[in-house]
Design a protein around this motif. Structure first.
Motif, PDB file in Angstrom:
ATOM      1  N   THR A 111      -1.531   4.236   7.344  1.00 49.18           N
ATOM      2  CA  THR A 111      -0.591   2.908   7.214  1.00 49.18           C
ATOM      3  C   THR A 111       0.021   3.591   7.707  1.00 49.18           C
ATOM      4  O   THR A 111       1.144   2.311   8.945  1.00 49.18           O
ATOM      5  CB  THR A 111      -0.924   2.647   5.431  1.00 49.18           C
ATOM      6  N   ASP A 147      -4.996   7.604   4.196  1.00 47.60           N
ATOM      7  CA  ASP A 147      -4.132   6.535   3.977  1.00 47.60           C
ATOM      8  C   ASP A 147      -4.095   6.450   5.860  1.00 47.60           C
ATOM      9  O   ASP A 147      -3.213   7.564   6.106  1.00 47.60           O
ATOM     10  CB  ASP A 147      -2.902   7.272   3.344  1.00 47.60           C
ATOM     11  N   ASN A 192      -7.771  -2.954  -0.345  1.00 48.69           N
ATOM     12  CA  ASN A 192      -7.405  -2.229   0.949  1.00 48.69           C
ATOM     13  C   ASN A 192      -6.736  -3.743   1.144  1.00 48.69           C
ATOM     14  O   ASN A 192      -7.484  -4.985   2.449  1.00 48.69           O
ATOM     15  CB  ASN A 192      -8.540  -1.695   1.926  1.00 48.69           C
ATOM     16  N   SER A 252      -1.257   2.585  -5.756  1.00 49.73           N
ATOM     17  CA  SER A 252      -1.294   4.071  -6.348  1.00 49.73           C
ATOM     18  C   SER A 252      -2.156   4.162  -7.466  1.00 49.73           C
ATOM     19  O   SER A 252      -2.803   5.065  -7.807  1.00 49.73           O
ATOM     20  CB  SER A 252      -0.122   4.886  -6.428  1.00 49.73           C
ATOM     21  N   THR A 264      -5.871   2.586  -6.863  1.00 55.57           N
ATOM     22  CA  THR A 264      -6.585   3.421  -6.278  1.00 55.57           C
ATOM     23  C   THR A 264      -7.378   5.025  -7.433  1.00 55.57           C
ATOM     24  O   THR A 264      -8.450   5.328  -7.153  1.00 55.57           O
ATOM     25  CB  THR A 264      -6.343   3.885  -4.569  1.00 55.57           C
ATOM     26  N   MET A 321       0.793  -1.562   0.496  1.00 56.17           N
ATOM     27  CA  MET A 321       0.280   0.578  -0.248  1.00 56.17           C
ATOM     28  C   MET A 321       1.173   1.437   0.405  1.00 56.17           C
ATOM     29  O   MET A 321       0.296   2.365  -0.760  1.00 56.17           O
ATOM     30  CB  MET A 321      -1.104   0.021   1.126  1.00 56.17           C
ATOM     31  N   ARG A 322       2.056   1.164   0.395  1.00 56.45           N
ATOM     32  CA  ARG A 322       2.703   2.257   1.345  1.00 56.45           C
ATOM     33  C   ARG A 322       3.811   2.293  -0.660  1.00 56.45           C
ATOM     34  O   ARG A 322       3.933   3.397  -0.364  1.00 56.45           O
ATOM     35  CB  ARG A 322       3.590   2.389   2.232  1.00 56.45           C
ATOM     36  N   VAL A 375      -5.251   9.185   0.187  1.00 58.08           N
ATOM     37  CA  VAL A 375      -5.210   8.104  -0.183  1.00 58.08           C
ATOM     38  C   VAL A 375      -5.017   8.320  -1.768  1.00 58.08           C
ATOM     39  O   VAL A 375      -5.576   9.369  -2.712  1.00 58.08           O
ATOM     40  CB  VAL A 375      -6.085   6.985  -0.311  1.00 58.08           C
ATOM     41  N   ASP A 432     -13.564   1.155   1.607  1.00 63.40           N
ATOM     42  CA  ASP A 432     -12.953   0.110   0.759  1.00 63.40           C
ATOM     43  C   ASP A 432     -12.845  -1.076   1.492  1.00 63.40           C
ATOM     44  O   ASP A 432     -12.938  -2.432   2.014  1.00 63.40           O
ATOM     45  CB  ASP A 432     -11.362   0.047   1.252  1.00 63.40           C
ATOM     46  N   GLU A 438      -8.858   4.676   4.910  1.00 60.12           N
ATOM     47  CA  GLU A 438      -8.759   3.587   3.541  1.00 60.12           C
ATOM     48  C   GLU A 438      -8.881   4.140   2.193  1.00 60.12           C
ATOM     49  O   GLU A 438      -9.303   2.609   1.152  1.00 60.12           O
ATOM     50  CB  GLU A 438      -8.647   2.328   3.799  1.00 60.12           C
TER      51      GLU A 438
END
Ligand code: MG
Length: 237
Positions: free
Chosen positions: A72, A70, A215, A32, A35, A25-26, A102, A188, A66
């Motif tokens: 995370t 974000d 997610n 990226s 989303t 996700m990061r 996000v 999500d 999410e």
């Protein structure tokens, strides 16, 4: 101090490598892109629906965590300290107000306003975090005073159905005082979207009025199989 900071940094790195879902996700271009793709599709649909309907009030109903923000860094910190989710640490994270958008979220929210729509945030963050959540959304360029934010109160159930109804019908603490059409729901988790017998249904409207963000970090699927056709779920969102 430097040693301590280095220790923490490597702790986060280890946590990220131990939790590939968080690293994906990061760090990945694909998350990226996904989303952004979902939000672009939602924007296109909303703009099409808005054509010639400017006099009729309409909104988009969006989840926060999410979906637009974000979190995370929070989950990474908890993993680094080997601690499970709990409400006090979550509230403390919310109070920091540092969650970033996000990818694609901020552009979508701006596009909705640009097309003449309103924004309703329906989240299971607790009502006690309202002010800090507004501040965070404002810092992320996604809040105006005309928006609605419907959070979890102690009397509420986790289901968002009643809050969505209030928005559509224009009553209760969520509504604008007049009925509004919902051009898009985004979240999500499937529970962010209308139920089967509500406003066209979630599966029936996928990609048209309902939009799902990826997610892999948490969800109802952690505790069972939620994929339709594989198992009968308990029917509770
Ligand atoms: Mg969420």
């Amino acid at each position: 101090m430097i040693v301590l900071l280095l220790g923490l940094a490597s702790g986060f790195e280890t946590a990220a490598n131990d939790h590939l879902e968080l690293k994906w996700m990061r760090d990945s271009e694909e998350f990226s892109a996904l989303t952004t793709q979902v939000f672009l599709q939602a924007e296109q649909s909303v703009r099409t629906q808005a054509r010639g309907r400017q006099r009729q009030p309409w909104t988009v109903v969006v989840d926060i965590d999410e979906t637009l923000l974000d979190n995370t860094p929070y989950f990474l910190e908890m993993a680094a300290y080997d601690r499970p989710f709990d409400w006090p640490s979550w509230d403390a994270w919310c109070a920091r107000g540092t969650a970033e958008p996000v990818p694609g979220a901020q552009a979508f929210v701006s596009a909705v306003r640009d097309a003449g729509g309103r924004v309703a945030f329906v989240s299971n963050r607790h009502e006690r975090t309202r002010d800090v959540t507004v501040e965070n959304l404002m810092a992320a360029g996604m809040w105006t005073a005309e928006d609605r934010m419907c959070l979890l109160t102690d009397d509420d159930s986790y289901t968002k159905r009643e809050r969505r109804r209030q928005l559509r019908d224009g009553d209760g603490t969520c509504g604008w005082g007049e009925p509004v059409s919902v051009f898009a729901y985004a979240g999500d988790t499937m529970a962010d979207l209308p139920e089967a017998d509500e406003d066209g249904g979630r599966w029936e409207q996928l990609g048209v009025r309902t939009f799902v963000l990826p997610n892999p970090a948490y969800g109802k699927w952690e505790h069972g199989v939620t994929r339709p056709g594989l198992i009968v779920t308990d029917g509770v969102d």
